[in-house]
Design a protein around this motif. Structure first.
Motif, short mmCIF file in Angstrom:
data_model
loop_
_atom_site.label_atom_id
_atom_site.label_comp_id
_atom_site.label_asym_id
_atom_site.label_seq_id
_atom_site.Cartn_x
_atom_site.Cartn_y
_atom_site.Cartn_z
N GLN A 126 56.09 46.11 65.00
CA GLN A 126 54.68 45.70 65.05
C GLN A 126 53.95 46.18 63.81
N LYS A 127 54.17 47.44 63.43
CA LYS A 127 53.51 47.99 62.25
C LYS A 127 53.92 47.23 60.99
N GLN A 128 55.15 46.73 60.95
CA GLN A 128 55.64 45.97 59.80
C GLN A 128 55.20 44.51 59.83
N GLY A 129 54.50 44.11 60.89
CA GLY A 129 54.06 42.73 61.01
C GLY A 129 55.13 41.78 61.50
N LYS A 130 56.24 42.32 62.02
CA LYS A 130 57.35 41.50 62.52
C LYS A 130 57.16 41.32 64.03
N TYR A 131 56.22 40.45 64.37
CA TYR A 131 55.77 40.37 65.75
C TYR A 131 56.81 39.78 66.70
N GLU A 132 57.59 38.82 66.24
CA GLU A 132 58.61 38.26 67.12
C GLU A 132 59.71 39.28 67.41
N ALA A 133 60.08 40.06 66.40
CA ALA A 133 61.05 41.13 66.63
C ALA A 133 60.49 42.15 67.61
N ALA A 134 59.19 42.44 67.49
CA ALA A 134 58.55 43.37 68.43
C ALA A 134 58.57 42.81 69.85
N ARG A 135 58.33 41.50 70.00
CA ARG A 135 58.38 40.88 71.33
C ARG A 135 59.78 40.99 71.94
N ASP A 136 60.79 40.82 71.12
CA ASP A 136 62.16 40.96 71.62
C ASP A 136 62.40 42.36 72.17
N CYS A 137 61.85 43.37 71.49
CA CYS A 137 62.00 44.75 71.97
C CYS A 137 61.28 44.94 73.30
N ILE A 138 60.09 44.37 73.42
CA ILE A 138 59.31 44.51 74.66
C ILE A 138 60.07 43.93 75.84
N GLU A 139 60.72 42.79 75.63
CA GLU A 139 61.49 42.17 76.72
C GLU A 139 62.58 43.10 77.24
N ARG A 181 53.10 45.49 79.21
CA ARG A 181 51.92 44.64 79.36
C ARG A 181 50.90 44.96 78.27
N ALA A 182 50.64 46.24 78.03
CA ALA A 182 49.68 46.64 77.00
C ALA A 182 50.13 46.17 75.63
N ASN A 183 51.40 46.32 75.34
CA ASN A 183 51.89 45.98 74.00
C ASN A 183 51.97 44.47 73.78
N LEU A 184 52.18 43.70 74.84
CA LEU A 184 52.15 42.24 74.70
C LEU A 184 50.73 41.77 74.39
N TYR A 185 49.74 42.37 75.03
CA TYR A 185 48.35 42.05 74.68
C TYR A 185 48.09 42.33 73.20
N ALA A 186 48.54 43.50 72.74
CA ALA A 186 48.32 43.88 71.34
C ALA A 186 48.96 42.87 70.40
N LEU A 187 50.18 42.45 70.70
CA LEU A 187 50.85 41.48 69.84
C LEU A 187 50.13 40.14 69.84
N ASP A 188 49.63 39.72 71.00
CA ASP A 188 48.89 38.46 71.05
C ASP A 188 47.65 38.52 70.16
N ILE A 189 46.93 39.63 70.23
CA ILE A 189 45.71 39.78 69.43
C ILE A 189 46.06 39.83 67.94
N GLY A 222 46.72 36.54 66.38
CA GLY A 222 45.61 35.60 66.26
C GLY A 222 45.25 34.86 67.53
N ARG A 223 45.80 35.28 68.68
CA ARG A 223 45.50 34.61 69.95
C ARG A 223 44.21 35.20 70.55
N SER A 224 43.08 34.82 69.97
CA SER A 224 41.80 35.38 70.39
C SER A 224 41.43 34.99 71.81
N GLU A 225 42.09 33.96 72.38
CA GLU A 225 41.76 33.53 73.74
C GLU A 225 42.09 34.59 74.79
N VAL A 226 42.94 35.56 74.44
CA VAL A 226 43.28 36.62 75.41
C VAL A 226 42.39 37.84 75.24
N LEU A 227 41.42 37.78 74.31
CA LEU A 227 40.63 38.96 73.98
C LEU A 227 39.89 39.52 75.20
N GLN A 228 39.18 38.67 75.93
CA GLN A 228 38.41 39.18 77.07
C GLN A 228 39.31 39.75 78.16
#
Length: 285
Positions: free
Chosen positions: A84-97, A124-132, A135-141
């Motif tokens: 996540q820190k490196q901006g490799k969001y898909e790799a981060a999602r694979d780890c979360i799974e 759950r918390a980290n998936l929200y962070a990755l979405d934000i 650029g998925r601003s629709e999950v912000l609220q």
């Protein structure tokens, strides 16, 4: 630290401590290597336990501070954080799974079940962070409500929101206003991990306000970041240099008070040099 990463360390708690150290130094490459090493040893121990059970052999106790499932989840969680820190969001999602649901882990006692529940929550918390951050601003609220319900996630969560706002240009003011009281309390944190999060929070806020061309506000956060990076020590020397560069670039926008605060911080960096700044400045004019 490189020599330690490449050595064959089998003690799981030692590896956890080394991963935490790499995280504090924001050394993603070493962190990923250590997480892979931790996973390899956890998986080996787990497979050995399953084999002993299948063969009905006596099981040798494993001397660790936490249940084995904790180390399995931790290896994937922290690897995901590094990606996540490196901006490799898909790799981060694979780890979360890989740690979102660990109920399949055999041999769970009540302590192990508690660890499984912890990783469900963390996922759950980290998936929200990755979405934000993606650029998925629709999950912000929805994320904001999650942070209200889980205040222990507030500081890293707000950091992710600020980073996402700086990158993807969605408005931030209402979120900051809704947590204004809690944000004010962040400055009193003393635990190093929280102080490190707060430093990054202030730095990202500075970048956000620079994009809005609110330079005086941004410099206020840069000054706070400078104070924090000096407190955090050598591992944040690179960040201290970046903050100094930003202040110098926008120095003409600083108030007189901000200029004085900046000079005071720099003098503090040189406190061991035994320089009489008053006399030196007087002689230079």
């Amino acid at each position: 630290m490189d020599d330690l990463v490449h050595s064959d360390i089998t003690d799981l708690d030692t590896l956890v401590n080394m991963i935490k150290l790499s995280f504090s130094f924001m050394d993603g490459t070493n962190m990923i290597a250590l997480c892979d090493q931790l996973y390899s040893h956890v998986n080996q121990k787990y497979q050995e336990l399953q084999l002993y059970k299948a063969c009905k052999k006596p099981i040798q106790p494993i001397h660790t501070k936490r249940p084995l499932v904790y180390y399995y989840g931790y290896s994937h969680l922290m690897k995901g954080m590094a990606f996540q820190k490196q901006g490799k969001y898909e790799a981060a999602r694979d780890c979360i799974e890989k740690y979102a649901e660990l109920g399949w882990f055999n041999g769970l006692d009540p302590y192990g079940e508690a660890e499984v529940e912890y990783y469900r929550h963390a996922a759950r918390a980290n998936l929200y962070a990755l979405d934000i951050l993606s650029g998925r601003s629709e999950v912000l609220q929805e994320y904001v409500q999650f942070l209200r319900d889980n205040p222990e996630e507030l500081l890293p969560g707000l950091l992710s929101i600020v980073e996402g706002a700086a990158r993807h240009d969605y408005p931030l003011e209402r979120v900051l206003e809704s947590f204004a009281e809690q944000i004010e309390d962040f400055k009193y944190f003393e635990e190093p991990v929280n102080v490190s999060y707060y430093f990054r929070f202030c730095y990202q806020l500075a970048l956000y306000y620079i994009k809005l061309r609110q330079f005086t506000v941004a410099l206020g956060y840069i000054l706070q970041s400078l104070k924090l990076s000096d407190t955090l020590g050598m591992e944040h020397e690179h960040e201290f240099r970046k903050c100094t560069a930003i202040f110098e670039i926008f120095r003409s926008q600083a108030t007189a008070t901000q200029q004085d605060q900046y000079i005071t911080i720099l003098k503090g960096v040189l406190k061991d040099e035994k320089i009489d700044f008053t006399a030196a400045i007087a002689q230079s004019v």
